[in-house]
Design a protein around this motif. Structure first.
Motif, mmCIF file in Angstrom:
data_model
loop_
_atom_site.group_PDB
_atom_site.id
_atom_site.type_symbol
_atom_site.label_atom_id
_atom_site.label_comp_id
_atom_site.label_asym_id
_atom_site.label_seq_id
_atom_site.Cartn_x
_atom_site.Cartn_y
_atom_site.Cartn_z
ATOM 1 N N TRP A 1 0.839 -1.208 0.000
ATOM 2 C CA TRP A 1 0.000 0.000 0.000
ATOM 3 C C TRP A 1 0.871 1.254 0.000
ATOM 4 C CZ3 TRP A 1 -0.106 -3.505 4.162
ATOM 5 C CH2 TRP A 1 0.380 -3.066 5.378
ATOM 6 N N TRP A 2 2.046 1.112 -0.611
ATOM 7 C CA TRP A 2 2.974 2.238 -0.624
ATOM 8 C C TRP A 2 2.755 3.090 -1.866
ATOM 9 C CZ3 TRP A 2 7.307 -1.570 1.102
ATOM 10 C CH2 TRP A 2 7.247 -1.708 2.508
ATOM 11 N N GLU B 1 6.681 6.855 -0.390
ATOM 12 C CA GLU B 1 6.513 5.396 -0.374
ATOM 13 C C GLU B 1 6.764 4.795 -1.762
ATOM 14 O OE1 GLU B 1 3.086 4.775 3.050
ATOM 15 O OE2 GLU B 1 2.477 5.191 1.003
ATOM 16 N N GLY C 1 -3.460 4.446 3.487
ATOM 17 C CA GLY C 1 -2.474 4.379 4.563
ATOM 18 C C GLY C 1 -2.857 3.332 5.600
ATOM 19 N N GLY C 2 -1.859 2.607 6.080
ATOM 20 C CA GLY C 2 -2.129 1.607 7.102
ATOM 21 C C GLY C 2 -2.523 0.259 6.538
ATOM 22 N N LYS D 1 2.041 -7.717 8.296
ATOM 23 C CA LYS D 1 2.942 -7.466 9.426
ATOM 24 C C LYS D 1 2.296 -7.771 10.769
ATOM 25 C CE LYS D 1 1.768 -2.627 9.009
ATOM 26 N NZ LYS D 1 1.988 -1.401 9.712
ATOM 27 N N HIS E 1 10.000 1.348 11.596
ATOM 28 C CA HIS E 1 9.442 2.695 11.670
ATOM 29 C C HIS E 1 9.187 3.031 13.137
ATOM 30 C CE1 HIS E 1 8.596 4.309 7.733
ATOM 31 N NE2 HIS E 1 7.978 3.220 7.319
ATOM 32 N N TRP F 1 -7.910 4.607 10.721
ATOM 33 C CA TRP F 1 -6.486 4.299 10.933
ATOM 34 C C TRP F 1 -5.737 5.520 11.443
ATOM 35 C CZ3 TRP F 1 -2.452 6.576 8.021
ATOM 36 C CH2 TRP F 1 -1.174 6.087 8.321
ATOM 37 N N TRP G 1 -3.245 10.632 5.027
ATOM 38 C CA TRP G 1 -2.183 11.126 5.908
ATOM 39 C C TRP G 1 -1.142 11.955 5.166
ATOM 40 C CZ3 TRP G 1 2.907 9.966 4.979
ATOM 41 C CH2 TRP G 1 3.161 8.929 4.076
ATOM 42 N N TRP H 1 7.177 7.506 8.276
ATOM 43 C CA TRP H 1 6.930 7.500 6.838
ATOM 44 C C TRP H 1 6.598 8.923 6.386
ATOM 45 C CZ3 TRP H 1 4.594 4.391 10.432
ATOM 46 C CH2 TRP H 1 3.318 4.735 10.861
ATOM 47 N N ASN I 1 7.101 -0.126 14.549
ATOM 48 C CA ASN I 1 6.275 -0.655 13.465
ATOM 49 C C ASN I 1 7.223 -1.257 12.434
ATOM 50 O OD1 ASN I 1 4.380 -1.059 11.409
ATOM 51 N ND2 ASN I 1 4.476 1.067 10.725
ATOM 52 N N ASP J 1 7.676 -3.184 9.032
ATOM 53 C CA ASP J 1 7.031 -3.655 7.801
ATOM 54 C C ASP J 1 7.671 -4.967 7.369
ATOM 55 O OD1 ASP J 1 5.087 -1.640 7.048
ATOM 56 O OD2 ASP J 1 6.780 -0.288 6.791
ATOM 57 N N LYS K 1 12.241 6.004 2.708
ATOM 58 C CA LYS K 1 10.998 5.676 3.408
ATOM 59 C C LYS K 1 10.833 6.427 4.725
ATOM 60 C CE LYS K 1 7.383 2.792 3.582
ATOM 61 N NZ LYS K 1 6.657 3.349 4.724
ATOM 62 N N GLN L 1 -0.467 0.525 14.282
ATOM 63 C CA GLN L 1 0.125 -0.052 13.065
ATOM 64 C C GLN L 1 0.122 -1.579 13.113
ATOM 65 O OE1 GLN L 1 0.500 2.321 10.786
ATOM 66 N NE2 GLN L 1 -0.112 3.659 12.478
HETATM 67 C C1 GAL Z 1 1.887 1.708 7.737
HETATM 68 C C2 GAL Z 1 3.121 1.115 7.151
HETATM 69 C C3 GAL Z 1 4.091 2.200 6.818
HETATM 70 C C4 GAL Z 1 3.441 3.323 6.038
HETATM 71 C C5 GAL Z 1 2.067 3.694 6.577
HETATM 72 C C6 GAL Z 1 1.275 4.639 5.707
HETATM 73 O O1 GAL Z 1 0.998 0.694 8.026
HETATM 74 O O2 GAL Z 1 3.709 0.256 8.082
HETATM 75 O O3 GAL Z 1 5.174 1.647 6.112
HETATM 76 O O4 GAL Z 1 3.402 2.985 4.733
HETATM 77 O O5 GAL Z 1 1.285 2.571 6.806
HETATM 78 O O6 GAL Z 1 0.901 4.095 4.504
#
Ligand code: GAL
Length: 416
Positions: free
Chosen positions: A30-31, A36, A62-63, A87, A138, A187, A246, A266, A297, A299, A335, A375
């Protein structure tokens, strides 16, 4: 002549051999924000340089809540991608379904056990076998600020307590800026609540409430105070936040429209992608009241069982690339995170990353290192989802009392 023909036969063998094992690797992630996308493109480049084909399976949001929904339907349909960003405790759930590949051969050949902190390696294993490969670490409990906005508002430095924080947001508001930029979805709401609760209630409270789901902590004075502080925070955000991503909120800080954002690092990927310099254009600090603590967090990518030999080879190469020092450096520079691989040279990393690396180690020793609940690091997906809903309902409904929210949290904690 004979020698030459032998040589060309050998070359032909190598070429055929290589192309026979060049596979396609479909990767769900989801980057999709600026920072990202730049980060994940580094992985694509490495895979392509090994002769593989990268099939991008990006699901925005995001998330990763959207991404997880899409992943489930693909797996149920019997058509999983080669790799997926999964994760935390969700890894164990997926592994228990019997759909994940065993990565032990790669892990052994590449020495992962000695290249990873043990706690992180353990999280990548199911019944002792590697089923996922970690990408990064993270830190979530950061406060980000636009340096010029603070200066123009007469805010001297990054606030260390929530009292200092609200004194600063008052000044920023008076100066005509949006004090706090935020995204607007469940989120993001839990992402904001996490450092508030940790800052207000402390490490023991955080662990009791969000790791152990202890009803006494979920329904406590510390939780009530956390919810009140959270509601106060909302008063400094703008009405346009509903539904915002976000990274759009981060852009408001980048563009000098807003002063602060509470977000994992991030967000730094966005500042850096916009050419901004830490310590000059933007500032990073532990969220108010969060000094000496670190919400982590990690990944990671899980690999799904595939039948095709070339696809399996591509999967193994992907796992090797992710843990490789080259990728660990370039990916994490973009990142905003820090390498998960131990003993990496941090020379190219900025001050925020160096601080994160230092505090990751320090808090692991002091007991201040905690899994990020927002997360998906602390609880099973169902419980995280239920908690997210409660916190989001409280954020969105100004009439809901903290008492009602706490009652709902206790209920949510029983979600299996
Ligand atoms: C989190 C992920 C991060 C970042 C964030 C926003 O869940 O661990 O790497 O990408 O979402 O998308």
């Amino acid at each position: 002549m004979l020698k030459l023909s032998k040589l060309s036969a050998a070359i032909a063998f190598v070429v055929v051999g290589a192309s026979a094992l060049a596979g396609e690797v479909e990767v769900l992630h989801w980057w999709t924000s600026g920072g990202e996308a730049k980060s994940v493109s580094e992985l694509k480049k490495i895979m392509q340089s090994k002769g593989h084909t990268w099939k991008d399976f990006a699901v925005a949001g995001g998330g990763g809540d959207n991404a997880m929904t899409v992943l489930k339907s693909r797996v149920v349909a019997g058509n999983p991608p080669a790799a997926a960003q999964i994760k935390g405790p969700a890894l164990q759930e997926w592994a228990s379904e019997g759909v994940l590949a065993n990565l032990d051969a790669t892990a052994k050949a590449e020495n992962w056990d000695s290249l990873l902190p043990k706690a992180i390696a353990d999280g990548m294993k199911y019944k002792g076998n590697y089923i996922a490969v970690p990408v990064n670490v993270h830190r979530v409990n950061w406060l980000w600020a636009n340096a010029a906005v603070l200066k123009k508002s007469g805010v001297a430095g990054m606030p260390k307590t929530w009292t200092e924080f609200f004194a600063a947001t008052d000044k920023i508001k008076k100066a005509g800026f949006i004090p706090v930029a935020t995204g607007g979805n469940a989120w993001n709401d839990l992402t904001n609540f996490e450092p508030v609760a940790l800052g207000v209630g402390g490490v023991k409270f955080y662990n009791d409430a969000f790791v152990k789901l202890d009803p006494k902590a979920l329904n406590s004075d510390a939780m009530k105070k956390s919810l009140e502080t959270f509601r106060k925070l909302k008063g400094y955000t703008d009405a346009g936040a509903v539904g915002r991503d976000w990274n759009i909120a981060t852009a408001m800080v980048i563009q000098e429209k807003a002063g602060f954002q509470l977000m994992g690092d991030w967000a730094k990927g966005e500042f850096v992608a916009a050419g901004k310099v830490p310590g000059k254009d933007f500032l990073c600090a532990a969220a108010p009241g969060n000094a000496g603590t670190y919400t982590f967090n990690v990944d990671s990518f899980a690999m799904f069982k595939l039948k095709d030999a070339a696809a399996q080879k591509a999967q193994a190469d992907l796992a090797v690339a992710i843990m490789g020092p080259e990728f660990q450096e370039v990916f994490n520079l973009n990142k905003g995170s820090i390498p998960v691989r131990l003993n990496m040279n941090m020379d190219k990393f900025d001050e925020c990353a160096k601080l994160s690396a230092k505090e990751f180690v320090d808090t692991a020793k002091s007991g201040g290192l905690v899994p990020s609940v927002s997360q998906d690091m602390a609880l099973k997906p169902a419980a995280t989802g239920a908690l997210k809903d409660v916190v989001s309902q409280f954020w969105n409904d100004d009439k809901m009392t903290p008492e009602t929210a706490m009652k709902n949290m206790v209920k949510a904690a029983t979600t299996k």
